[in-house]
Design a protein around this motif. Structure first.
Motif, PDB file in Angstrom:
ATOM      1  N   ASP A 144       1.334  -1.320  -0.341  1.00  0.00           N
ATOM      2  CA  ASP A 144       0.227  -0.330   0.024  1.00  0.00           C
ATOM      3  C   ASP A 144       0.971   1.208  -0.177  1.00  0.00           C
ATOM      4  O   ASP A 144       0.614   1.987  -0.347  1.00  0.00           O
ATOM      5  CB  ASP A 144      -0.443  -0.255   1.393  1.00  0.00           C
ATOM      6  N   TRP A 145       1.959   1.010   0.702  1.00  0.00           N
ATOM      7  CA  TRP A 145       2.411   2.348   0.918  1.00  0.00           C
ATOM      8  C   TRP A 145       3.046   2.815  -1.099  1.00  0.00           C
ATOM      9  O   TRP A 145       3.202   3.737  -1.449  1.00  0.00           O
ATOM     10  CB  TRP A 145       3.798   1.915   1.559  1.00  0.00           C
ATOM     11  N   LEU A 146       3.963   1.339  -1.780  1.00  0.00           N
ATOM     12  CA  LEU A 146       4.081   1.788  -2.481  1.00  0.00           C
ATOM     13  C   LEU A 146       3.054   2.463  -3.774  1.00  0.00           C
ATOM     14  O   LEU A 146       3.253   3.440  -4.365  1.00  0.00           O
ATOM     15  CB  LEU A 146       4.798   0.457  -3.672  1.00  0.00           C
ATOM     16  N   LEU A 147       2.106   1.705  -3.415  1.00  0.00           N
ATOM     17  CA  LEU A 147       0.741   2.278  -4.108  1.00  0.00           C
ATOM     18  C   LEU A 147       0.200   3.695  -4.028  1.00  0.00           C
ATOM     19  O   LEU A 147       0.348   4.635  -4.664  1.00  0.00           O
ATOM     20  CB  LEU A 147      -0.804   1.320  -3.922  1.00  0.00           C
ATOM     21  N   ASP A 267       8.251  -7.605  14.111  1.00  0.00           N
ATOM     22  CA  ASP A 267       9.123  -7.278  14.709  1.00  0.00           C
ATOM     23  C   ASP A 267       9.495  -5.367  14.872  1.00  0.00           C
ATOM     24  O   ASP A 267      10.396  -5.313  15.587  1.00  0.00           O
ATOM     25  CB  ASP A 267      10.677  -7.614  14.345  1.00  0.00           C
ATOM     26  N   TYR A 268       9.052  -4.596  14.700  1.00  0.00           N
ATOM     27  CA  TYR A 268       8.794  -3.321  14.394  1.00  0.00           C
ATOM     28  C   TYR A 268       7.841  -2.457  13.523  1.00  0.00           C
ATOM     29  O   TYR A 268       6.534  -3.892  12.554  1.00  0.00           O
ATOM     30  CB  TYR A 268       9.805  -2.781  13.689  1.00  0.00           C
ATOM     31  N   LEU A 269       6.715  -2.061  13.549  1.00  0.00           N
ATOM     32  CA  LEU A 269       5.868  -1.085  13.296  1.00  0.00           C
ATOM     33  C   LEU A 269       6.003  -0.717  12.020  1.00  0.00           C
ATOM     34  O   LEU A 269       7.460  -0.049  11.918  1.00  0.00           O
ATOM     35  CB  LEU A 269       4.788  -0.635  13.733  1.00  0.00           C
ATOM     36  N   PRO A 270       5.598  -1.304  10.304  1.00  0.00           N
ATOM     37  CA  PRO A 270       5.737   0.595   9.223  1.00  0.00           C
ATOM     38  C   PRO A 270       5.471   1.349   9.913  1.00  0.00           C
ATOM     39  O   PRO A 270       4.138   1.551  10.267  1.00  0.00           O
ATOM     40  CB  PRO A 270       5.426  -0.468   7.987  1.00  0.00           C
ATOM     41  N   ALA A 271       6.704   2.930   9.760  1.00  0.00           N
ATOM     42  CA  ALA A 271       6.106   4.044   9.373  1.00  0.00           C
ATOM     43  C   ALA A 271       4.648   4.569   8.950  1.00  0.00           C
ATOM     44  O   ALA A 271       4.705   5.358   8.869  1.00  0.00           O
ATOM     45  CB  ALA A 271       7.950   4.912   9.105  1.00  0.00           C
ATOM     46  N   SER A 272       4.820   3.649   7.734  1.00  0.00           N
ATOM     47  CA  SER A 272       3.286   3.821   7.271  1.00  0.00           C
ATOM     48  C   SER A 272       2.024   3.781   7.372  1.00  0.00           C
ATOM     49  O   SER A 272       1.439   4.812   7.000  1.00  0.00           O
ATOM     50  CB  SER A 272       3.148   2.701   5.746  1.00  0.00           C
ATOM     51  N   ILE A 273       2.149   3.747   9.023  1.00  0.00           N
ATOM     52  CA  ILE A 273       0.436   3.148   9.405  1.00  0.00           C
ATOM     53  C   ILE A 273       0.025   4.684   9.650  1.00  0.00           C
ATOM     54  O   ILE A 273      -0.936   4.877   9.738  1.00  0.00           O
ATOM     55  CB  ILE A 273       0.917   2.904  10.987  1.00  0.00           C
ATOM     56  N   LEU A 274       0.858   6.055   9.805  1.00  0.00           N
ATOM     57  CA  LEU A 274       0.755   6.946  10.219  1.00  0.00           C
ATOM     58  C   LEU A 274      -0.079   7.627   8.993  1.00  0.00           C
ATOM     59  O   LEU A 274      -0.085   9.096   8.755  1.00  0.00           O
ATOM     60  CB  LEU A 274       1.761   7.937  10.768  1.00  0.00           C
ATOM     61  N   THR A 275      -0.260   7.384   7.418  1.00  0.00           N
ATOM     62  CA  THR A 275      -0.138   7.436   6.434  1.00  0.00           C
ATOM     63  C   THR A 275      -1.154   6.798   5.711  1.00  0.00           C
ATOM     64  O   THR A 275      -1.329   6.185   5.866  1.00  0.00           O
ATOM     65  CB  THR A 275       1.651   8.361   5.561  1.00  0.00           C
TER      66      THR A 275
END
Length: 450
Positions: A144-147, A267-275
């Motif tokens: 989804d970040w790519l799209l 193991d980490y959350l992607p920064a894209s969750i805020l976008t």
């Protein structure tokens, strides 16, 4: 409606209704190989991987968790988001989107494509395969970040979501090549690590990719979902004489931790969750564990260097999203945390596992082989926080409880003793001794000649 059209229709409904209650308003979605898998799924239980429901176990998770070391397995990664990027500007867009150099990207080659936000946090990461001059396939937990990023510019390129049209089966382990050569009747020994090419199974075109998620010799099969059942069955039959196992959802994550691979969303959350490019495929829920973020949600984000994906020779001059943030980090002189392994004390772990059999109030229990969602535990030295542990799992191969850990550089020497704080705040917490270990936990056999 034919099965392929029905699979796409269900996929689109799941994405459209991803916030709806699962059991009442959102349709259940199974693998396109579900009928073939059901033969071996004698327990009849399922786990959710992104939008798909997959069998939990075929034999049992302990047996399946060692198959990639002693023989091979077939596992279902069809849940991964799959997007084809094509057009005259496809390469330029992907070069801007990801931090890796794509200037010498050959057709059939595979790259680990790490995508950052403007702050240098990892927003998405996955596998990028070049299919042709202006055609690429990106597979990840979420695309989804790519799209979203593609829609922010004026690129002469397009993206097509082919997720419901293509299956992805992993075949990993020392016997994987023999199994696939018997399956295809093709000599596949020429496929080097991080390369791919086309082959066929009973006349059905498939792409064979040599990958390494298990830390052993391994491959992926990409093919049309209309033939998923037949090809799954054929792989199982081809591997019978070498002891192939079908890998259930419960055992899937063990090999990643053994190989020292951090998993997006666990193991980490992607920064894209805020976008607006937030992943739609990830399951709902909040992180668990003893770690308490003091800086907000970004405490769950990671820079690429913290996950072992940094640059060896400094930040390059190439233009990519997040480049300036990484350069500022490098210029600051502040040492970055590093990804290491932890081997947990067997005695302390056993005390937690047997706590329900004692008279004391038990701490949080340890789901085996590991928890299902993101879990972050505070790591201490002399009572002071020095890092965060994730990915705790039992490794039947290593006969140990192990985990990943993002750790302050002063404590990363193998053999260093640390303490993992186990249990959520407000519960009976336990201190578990652990020893810092170099990654990967076992020998890296991905690139060995087959």
């Amino acid at each position: 409606m034919d099965p392929v059209s029905q699979h796409r229709s269900t996929y689109e409904a799941v994405l459209r209704l991803h916030d709806a209650p699962f059991v009442t308003e959102r349709p259940a979605m199974f693998s396109p190989a579900a009928a073939a898998q059901d033969v071996g799924n004698t327990r009849g239980t399922y786990g959710r991987f992104a939008q798909l429901l997959l069998p939990e176990e075929y034999t049992d998770w302990v047996d399946e968790s060692t198959a990639h070391v002693r023989s091979c397995y077939i596992g279902d990664w069809t849940s991964l988001h799959k997007v084809k990027v094509h057009g005259p500007h496809a390469l330029a867009f992907l070069s801007r989107l990801g931090m890796r150099d794509l200037s010498r990207f050959e057709t059939g080659q595979i790259k680990h494509h790490v995508q950052l936000d403007e702050n240098g946090w990892v927003a998405s990461e996955g596998v990028l395969c070049r299919l042709g001059r202006d055609e690429f396939l990106y597979t990840a937990g979420s695309c989804d970040w790519l799209l979203w990023q593609l829609g922010q510019g004026s690129w002469d390129a397009a993206a097509t979501d082919i997720s419901p049209d293509v299956f992805i089966f992993g075949v990993q382990g020392p016997a994987s090549l023999a199994t696939l050569e018997k399956l295809t009747g093709d000599d596949l020994g020429d496929i080097a690590f991080s390369r791919s090419r086309m082959s066929a199974v009973d006349g059905v075109p498939v792409r064979v990719l040599r990958t390494g998620i298990s830390g052993e010799l391994g491959y992926e099969l990409h093919g049309p979902t209309a033939h998923a059942n037949a090809i799954w069955t054929a792989v199982v039959a081809s591997g019978q004489d070498v002891g192939i196992r079908q890998l259930g959802f419960r055992a899937q994550p063990v090999q990643h931790i053994e190989a020292g691979i951090a998993t997006n969303g666990l193991d980490y959350l992607p920064a894209s969750i805020l976008t607006p490019g937030a992943p739609r495929q990830f399951r709902k829920g909040v992180p668990t564990g003893s770690f308490v973020p003091t800086g907000g949600v970004t405490d769950y984000f990671r820079k690429p260097g913290e996950l072992g994906w940094g640059f060896r020779k400094g930040v390059p001059d190439r233009d990519f999203i997040g480049r300036d943030a990484l350069a500022r980090d490098a210029e600051s002189g502040v040492p970055a945390r590093r990804l290491v392994g932890l081997r947990w004390s067997a005695q302390d772990v056993a005390a937690v596992l047997t706590s329900l059999l004692t008279g004391t109030e038990p701490p949080d229990q340890m789901e085996l082989p590991r928890g299902r969602g993101p879990h972050f535990d505070q790591v201490l030295v002399s009572g002071e926080p020095v890092g965060v542990a994730t990915g705790r799992t039992v490794s039947p191969t290593l006969r140990a409880m192990i985990s990943l850990c993002v750790l302050d550089p002063a404590h990363t020497t193998p053999g260093t003793e640390v303490v993992v704080l186990w249990g959520r705040p407000g519960t009976p917490q336990r201190e578990i001794r652990a020893t810092v270990t170099a990654l990967p936990f076992k020998a890296d056999n991905r690139r060995l000649d087959p």
